[in-house]
Motif scaffolding. Structure first.
Motif, mmCIF file in Angstrom:
data_model
loop_
_atom_site.group_PDB
_atom_site.id
_atom_site.type_symbol
_atom_site.label_atom_id
_atom_site.label_comp_id
_atom_site.label_asym_id
_atom_site.label_seq_id
_atom_site.Cartn_x
_atom_site.Cartn_y
_atom_site.Cartn_z
ATOM 1 N N ALA A 1 43.413 52.232 38.681
ATOM 2 C CA ALA A 1 42.393 51.747 39.612
ATOM 3 C C ALA A 1 41.976 50.362 39.130
ATOM 4 O O ALA A 1 41.978 50.098 37.917
ATOM 5 C CB ALA A 1 41.184 52.674 39.643
ATOM 6 N N LEU A 2 41.645 49.480 40.090
ATOM 7 C CA LEU A 2 41.303 48.094 39.740
ATOM 8 C C LEU A 2 40.473 47.501 40.870
ATOM 9 O O LEU A 2 40.771 47.731 42.040
ATOM 10 C CB LEU A 2 42.590 47.279 39.569
ATOM 11 N N LYS A 3 39.427 46.751 40.520
ATOM 12 C CA LYS A 3 38.676 46.043 41.563
ATOM 13 C C LYS A 3 38.007 44.805 40.966
ATOM 14 O O LYS A 3 37.881 44.683 39.738
ATOM 15 C CB LYS A 3 37.629 46.946 42.207
ATOM 16 N N LEU A 4 37.609 43.895 41.869
ATOM 17 C CA LEU A 4 36.765 42.762 41.509
ATOM 18 C C LEU A 4 35.357 43.133 41.944
ATOM 19 O O LEU A 4 35.155 43.571 43.075
ATOM 20 C CB LEU A 4 37.249 41.517 42.250
ATOM 21 N N LYS A 5 34.374 42.976 41.041
ATOM 22 C CA LYS A 5 33.028 43.482 41.343
ATOM 23 C C LYS A 5 31.966 42.559 40.761
ATOM 24 O O LYS A 5 32.011 42.214 39.581
ATOM 25 C CB LYS A 5 32.908 44.877 40.726
ATOM 26 N N GLN A 6 31.010 42.151 41.598
ATOM 27 C CA GLN A 6 29.827 41.425 41.122
ATOM 28 C C GLN A 6 28.764 42.462 40.800
ATOM 29 O O GLN A 6 28.241 43.127 41.691
ATOM 30 C CB GLN A 6 29.335 40.447 42.185
ATOM 31 N N PRO B 1 31.703 37.632 38.754
ATOM 32 C CA PRO B 1 32.461 38.858 39.001
ATOM 33 C C PRO B 1 33.186 39.353 37.747
ATOM 34 O O PRO B 1 33.629 38.552 36.916
ATOM 35 C CB PRO B 1 33.482 38.438 40.064
ATOM 36 N N VAL B 2 33.287 40.670 37.638
ATOM 37 C CA VAL B 2 34.073 41.305 36.576
ATOM 38 C C VAL B 2 35.214 42.084 37.231
ATOM 39 O O VAL B 2 35.207 42.323 38.442
ATOM 40 C CB VAL B 2 33.218 42.260 35.709
ATOM 41 N N MET B 3 36.189 42.473 36.410
ATOM 42 C CA MET B 3 37.296 43.302 36.918
ATOM 43 C C MET B 3 37.391 44.588 36.111
ATOM 44 O O MET B 3 38.031 44.608 35.052
ATOM 45 C CB MET B 3 38.620 42.540 36.855
ATOM 46 N N PRO B 4 36.750 45.663 36.580
ATOM 47 C CA PRO B 4 36.912 46.951 35.927
ATOM 48 C C PRO B 4 38.253 47.583 36.325
ATOM 49 O O PRO B 4 38.740 47.353 37.437
ATOM 50 C CB PRO B 4 35.740 47.777 36.471
ATOM 51 N N ALA B 5 38.815 48.364 35.415
ATOM 52 C CA ALA B 5 40.078 49.060 35.702
ATOM 53 C C ALA B 5 40.140 50.358 34.909
ATOM 54 O O ALA B 5 39.632 50.430 33.786
ATOM 55 C CB ALA B 5 41.275 48.174 35.333
ATOM 56 N N ILE B 6 40.751 51.367 35.516
ATOM 57 C CA ILE B 6 41.091 52.594 34.795
ATOM 58 C C ILE B 6 42.552 52.481 34.385
ATOM 59 O O ILE B 6 43.416 52.133 35.211
ATOM 60 C CB ILE B 6 40.862 53.837 35.680
#
Ligand code: CMP
Length: 138
Positions: free
Chosen positions: A35-40, A70-75
């Protein structure tokens, strides 16, 4: 031991255009992106994520930093994911990180240290659920 960890590519690393190179280093080390997204993050969200550090002197600065862009969290998935990922990213302070680690390559300071990695299987599950709904995880 589980095979999942949660990472966050931090604001400076995203802002400076290093997200692609960091993800390349992660996948070349054998981690699979689930899983991956760009998130503020808002200040409330960043504060919740780092609530365990609430009493630490650096907490407010850390929260402000984590919502500065923005950060990029990922599993990520790999056998022995939590421990292997912490080796890949290196010591919390980039100045103390081994050569070739992500924090040595891309970190600027103990606060702006490029990347987060879960510190236990239990926290990997909690942190993964913080950022991603079940339907967002492959
Ligand atoms: P991270 O792995 O995301 O987990 C908590 C974060 O707090 C850590 O990376 C650092 O960026 C930050 N941190 C830990 N210790 C300090 C410190 N002494 N001063 C400032 N920030 C810190």
């Amino acid at each position: 031991m589980t095979n999942i960890t949660l990472t966050i590519i931090k604001p400076d690393a995203v802002k400076d255009g290093h997200a692609g190179a960091i993800l390349d280093q992660i996948t070349k080390a054998g981690f699979c992106v689930k899983a991956l997204k760009l998130k503020q993050l808002s200040a409330v969200e960043a504060g919740q994520f780092y609530a365990v550090h609430k009493e630490r002197p650096f907490y407010n600065d850390l929260v402000n930093y984590m919502c500065s862009g923005p950060v990029m969290p990922a599993i990520l998935e790999k056998d022995n994911a939590v421990a292997d990922f912490r080796v890949l990213i290196g010591a919390t302070n980039p100045a103390n990180a081994d050569a070739g680690t992500i924090r040595k390559n891309f970190g600027k300071s103990i606060e702006s240290n490029a990347i987060h990695g879960s510190d236990s299987d239990e926290n990997a599950a909690i942190e993964g659920a913080f950022f991603f709904a079940g339907l967002e995880v492959c």
